[in-house]
Enzyme design. Structure first.
Site, mmCIF file in Angstrom:
data_model
loop_
_atom_site.group_PDB
_atom_site.id
_atom_site.type_symbol
_atom_site.label_atom_id
_atom_site.label_comp_id
_atom_site.label_asym_id
_atom_site.label_seq_id
_atom_site.Cartn_x
_atom_site.Cartn_y
_atom_site.Cartn_z
ATOM 1 N NE ARG B 227 -2.429 1.202 3.645
ATOM 2 C CZ ARG B 227 -2.492 2.486 4.011
ATOM 3 N NH1 ARG B 227 -3.085 3.378 3.243
ATOM 4 N NH2 ARG B 227 -1.967 2.865 5.158
ATOM 5 C CG HIS B 228 1.586 5.688 -1.969
ATOM 6 N ND1 HIS B 228 1.559 6.745 -1.093
ATOM 7 C CD2 HIS B 228 2.524 5.989 -2.883
ATOM 8 C CE1 HIS B 228 2.447 7.653 -1.480
ATOM 9 N NE2 HIS B 228 3.048 7.221 -2.565
ATOM 10 N N PRO B 229 1.948 4.761 1.310
ATOM 11 C CG PRO B 229 3.943 5.826 1.871
ATOM 12 C CD PRO B 229 3.343 4.875 0.887
ATOM 13 C CB SER B 230 0.719 9.658 2.072
ATOM 14 O OG SER B 230 1.616 9.751 0.991
ATOM 15 C CG PHE B 234 -1.333 4.374 -4.836
ATOM 16 C CD1 PHE B 234 -1.477 5.466 -5.678
ATOM 17 C CD2 PHE B 234 -0.165 3.637 -4.913
ATOM 18 C CE1 PHE B 234 -0.472 5.823 -6.570
ATOM 19 C CE2 PHE B 234 0.842 3.983 -5.808
ATOM 20 C CZ PHE B 234 0.690 5.082 -6.641
#
Lengths: 384, 384
Positions: B227-230, B234
């Protein structure tokens, strides 16, 4: 001595990460980088968190040392200014979806005809050719598609992405390489070249060993967690207070490790060669950890270093930011903003005669350099 | 047109990966790269698996298009040959532990005095300065120490390494950049420079967002799996037959995704902004997967592409090797050896006028080019 690219002007139409990373490298090497941003919002990352005193720390770190002018490339008036910049630039860089620059009348063929010495660099998700050229892209899409995710993570669990945005950053690194090769060539020919780097291609290009292996065996490797796929012992181990790394890459280092840990394994047929150690890696890990669990990480790292065995801590980013070696190398850098600073990585290209302060130049506010840039365009130039 | 570095000769003392990767980039851009290897064994990777018909596929892919001469740099006779090579070379590259070249009488200061135009590139684990300069190093040691591993893997589990050897490869990419910047500078000054790239510095330099975030908040980020952190959504999602990627990087893309999946979430306050979606990412993932589990990956990837939403498969390396886009980009490359081929990645730097065949030149057998190199040294040169 001046910086190696001190005589180079880069017209930077890039946004977000892959393109700005490439022009950051050029700026760190001394190039004058002029960001041409859309009026009003500018580079998307100006709005990316963390935002501090109205400015994005993310934007600041990647765009330190660049200047900014806001131009609407669809406005005839601003196009006059942009044309004047093109006439003075050595390199144009953009990372729009392929076709966008052509529709603006700014594609490579057009610009090369008008400004034959201009070098044109493009970064995109899938490149300017091929069936998927027009598809939208982000970092994780190429990490996944090229195969990087398939070898990252733990065996038997779902694949993970590399935490760093290597889809973008590796493309930026290849693009900067291509641009400087074109600069060298231009000194001889007087002509610019078109450089086209795809994020997908860049990810595939970092898989070297895994591609060679898959090609020979027909079997694609899977993820190996923190363990090297074909060297043992080469992974993380538990000490009393947590994990650390031992990378004993050959028989001599394994022998030193056995001596240090007082483990009688050197002549054990299960561990006598790297191939045997790879077969019995799970057992070997337990035997090593039965010893390493008895002392803290710092004890083992110091002892292994004294014995010449590659080792080290697994640091958080907060810990890395206080690492004496990274500090000594000017890698723990800051980018000023008003009376405070953002934290950033320094320039890893250390070069004789190249200034290497960990205090970087600021990133520009949107359009902050308009007056200076317009004045520079009025000054006489030596044919540029 | 000739290749951009066609007039450049590189004396390549490197071994294993970081250094050879840098000189592979230079060779792919047209430089003449002469590997100077120790007699008998040569580059360590000549013995790395997979071995096919007595040659390492690993060695072949990274050393394609280079030539080889075996020289013992401690032998006075071979040093005469090496000196003649130094007088003709534009760039020397090595990746020994700092100090090794000095002890051979071949350190930067000595060589710069004797060959002022020679550019000297060094890659090492920790760099030529700083308290840890002399420590031995491998890829995973720097991935761990710089913080890359701390953000790679799954939350709550042990950290993993990025499956690609980015510790070495990123250093090679930065080194090639530094060498070409020095080439540009030399055209103006006539003088070479010393370029010093540390693998540890290179890993820290790819952490951009995570450093900015840690600097502002004081809290180091952890791993986020796939997962994209921010940014949300995504990450990877399950379709009926496995995982694929959706990267809906902004509100507009999220809106399109909701329309496509017939999910009434656009105005739901839990999902109306990216910040809200990040807070409720686990719930959102379940709501999306409740739909995507109904059809296979290929269905969703085609549908999302039609809607302009970044998406793609998570491919194994075997799958990537048959990817039509990578094939169209000449990235699925081969390196010949006798009557068979090794598989390798192509050159991701596409450049107008630069030949880009997926069939690469072979890698040299140890010392294979001795006669040709010695003959070349006898030929008249234009001052080099």
């Amino acid at each position: 001595m001046t910086a190696p690219l001190a005589d180079i002007t880069v017209l930077d139409l890039t946004h977000v990460l892959a393109g700005p990373y490439a022009t950051m490298i050029l700026a760190d090497l001394g190039a004058r980088v002029i960001k041409v941003e859309r009026p009003g919002l500018g580079d998307d990352t100006r709005a990316f968190p963390p935002i501090v005193d109205g400015q994005s720390a993310y934007f600041a770190t990647i765009n330190r040392g660049k200047s900014s002018i806001a131009l609407d490339l669809k406005s005839p008036e601003d196009r006059v200014t942009f044309d004047a910049l093109l006439a003075r630039a050595d390199i144009l860089v953009e990372n729009y979806r392929p076709g966008v620059m052509d529709r603006l009348g700014l594609g490579w063929d057009t610009l090369h005809a008008r400004f034959p010495a201009l070098i044109y660099g493009a970064s995109s998700g899938f490149g300017h050719t091929g069936p998927d050229s027009q598809h939208p892209c982000y970092d994780m899409v190429v990490q996944a598609r090229a195969g990087v995710m398939s070898i990252t993570g733990e065996d038997g669990r779902e694949p993970v992405r590399a935490g760093a945005s290597i889809g973008d950053i590796v493309a930026g690194l290849f693009l900067a390489n291509g641009l400087m090769a074109a600069l060298h060539d231009r000194a001889r020919t007087g002509l610019g070249r078109f450089v086209d780097v795809a994020m997908l291609d860049g990810q595939y290009a970092i898989l070297e060993h895994a591609i060679a292996l898959t090609g020979e065996t027909g079997i694609a490797p899977g993820p190996n967690g923190a363990r090297h796929p074909s060297i043992t012992p080469f992974e993380t181990f538990h000490a009393r207070d947590g994990l650390f790394v031992i990378a004993a890459g050959n028989d001599a280092l394994f022998g030193k490790l056995c001596d240090l840990l007082d483990l009688p394994l050197k002549t054990d047929p299960r561990f006598a060669s790297n191939a045997a150690r790879c077969t019995h890696h799970a057992l070997l890990k337990r035997l090593i950890e039965a010893v390493t669990l008895g002392q803290p990480k710092a004890h083992w790292i110091a002892a292994l270093r004294s014995a010449g065995i590659p080792t080290g801590p697994i640091q958080t980013i907060a810990e890395a930011m206080t690492d004496p070696q990274l500090i000594a190398r000017n890698m723990i850098a800051t980018v000023p903003q008003g009376d405070r600073v953002h934290h950033a990585a320094g320039n890893p290209i250390k070069m004789s005669g190249l200034e290497d302060s960990p205090e970087k130049r600021p990133a520009p506010l949107l359009d902050a350099d308009r007056a200076a840039i317009l004045q520079w365009l009025e000054e006489p130039s030596d044919g540029k």
